[in-house]
Write a protein that holds these residues in place. Structure first.
Motif, PDB file in Angstrom:
ATOM      1  N   ALA A  88     -16.894  -9.362   2.296  1.00 42.02           N
ATOM      2  CA  ALA A  88     -16.839  -8.320   3.323  1.00 42.02           C
ATOM      3  C   ALA A  88     -17.853  -7.234   2.993  1.00 42.02           C
ATOM      4  O   ALA A  88     -18.147  -6.979   1.820  1.00 42.02           O
ATOM      5  CB  ALA A  88     -15.436  -7.718   3.400  1.00 42.02           C
ATOM      6  N   ASP A 106     -16.069  -8.900   7.983  1.00 46.55           N
ATOM      7  CA  ASP A 106     -15.152  -9.499   7.010  1.00 46.55           C
ATOM      8  C   ASP A 106     -15.285 -11.018   7.096  1.00 46.55           C
ATOM      9  O   ASP A 106     -14.953 -11.627   8.104  1.00 46.55           O
ATOM     10  CB  ASP A 106     -13.713  -9.082   7.285  1.00 46.55           C
ATOM     11  CG  ASP A 106     -12.809  -9.303   6.079  1.00 46.55           C
ATOM     12  OD1 ASP A 106     -13.132 -10.170   5.250  1.00 46.55           O
ATOM     13  OD2 ASP A 106     -11.790  -8.601   5.978  1.00 46.55           O
ATOM     14  N   ARG A 115      -8.348  -4.870   6.297  1.00 50.05           N
ATOM     15  CA  ARG A 115      -8.030  -6.291   6.119  1.00 50.05           C
ATOM     16  C   ARG A 115      -6.521  -6.511   6.152  1.00 50.05           C
ATOM     17  O   ARG A 115      -6.043  -7.482   6.744  1.00 50.05           O
ATOM     18  CB  ARG A 115      -8.627  -6.793   4.800  1.00 50.05           C
ATOM     19  CG  ARG A 115      -8.385  -8.265   4.528  1.00 50.05           C
ATOM     20  CD  ARG A 115      -9.036  -8.698   3.221  1.00 50.05           C
ATOM     21  NE  ARG A 115     -10.472  -8.896   3.371  1.00 50.05           N
ATOM     22  CZ  ARG A 115     -11.272  -9.256   2.355  1.00 50.05           C
ATOM     23  NH1 ARG A 115     -10.770  -9.405   1.139  1.00 50.05           N
ATOM     24  NH2 ARG A 115     -12.575  -9.448   2.563  1.00 50.05           N
TER      25      ARG A 115
END
Length: 220
Positions: free
Chosen positions: A53, A71, A126
């Motif tokens: 990422a 990501d 995330r």
């Protein structure tokens, strides 16, 4: 689905980022080029670990802002020594490459580099993405069990995405806005995938993404 972030969650992510900053791997190399109708980022991984990422931002350029939160944990991390070209429709970044900076990076082994606060934001983004994927899976499974027509399911996903407010000039750098933008993209992409594929194929892709994010490092 909640769109706020508990303070203790961000604090934990920030502490993790700060503790890792003493022995950071190098930031990836970044080149920015102008293209016909847009720009392109060329990101080269100079670390010994796969790059999962990274955050690219337009920094201190008067009157404009741009952020790309990329990501790759659930898709194709960039291997050591390799590079990836990312085309974008924004023309400003290609016209002023000196203002375009790679601000944060996460690696497959859980190490990170860049600005600790940005790293912490990425970890939280995330985590929120994983929550969104799990909610998408739940909705698709429920629709399948109920025999909901695919068109109705797609319409419901689009309605969900539209209910999430887009970032504004004043809040775009907040964790809430970052999370919401990520969730909106995931939901919209799932609706488009469902329109082109079967619910089973769409669910299989979501479950693969869930497994990849759940197993990613640093732990969510």
């Amino acid at each position: 689905m909640a769109t706020h972030m508990p303070a203790k969650t961000f604090a934990a992510a920030l502490l993790l980022a700060l503790s890792a900053s003493a022995a950071q791997p190098p930031l990836p190399e970044l080149r920015t080029e102008a293209t016909d109708g847009g720009s392109a980022f060329i990101v080269r991984n100079v670390s010994s670990q796969p790059l999962t990422a990274y955050l690219i931002e337009l920094v201190n350029y008067p009157g404009s802002a741009y952020s790309l939160w990329q990501d790759e944990a659930a898709s194709e991390p960039i291997p050591p020594g390799r590079e990836k070209r990312i085309p974008v429709v924004n023309m400003t970044v290609g016209a002023v490459p000196d203002y375009v900076k790679l601000q944060a990076a996460l690696y497959a082994d859980g190490t990170s580099s860049g600005i600790p606060e940005k790293v912490a934001q990425f970890v939280e983004r995330r985590r929120f993405s994983l929550e969104t994927i799990r909610e998408l899976i739940r909705r698709l499974e429920k629709a399948q069990s109920a025999g909901t027509p695919k068109a109705d399911l797609i319409a419901g996903l689009k309605q969900w995405a539209d209910s999430i407010p887009p970032p504004t000039r004043t809040n775009r750098n907040t964790q809430t806005a970052i999370n919401q933008a990520a969730a909106r993209t995931l939901i919209t992409d799932t609706a488009a995938r469902l329109d082109a594929r079967s619910p089973d194929d769409t669910l299989a892709g979501l479950r693969a993404s869930e497994r990849a994010l759940a197993a990613s490092k640093p732990a969510l």
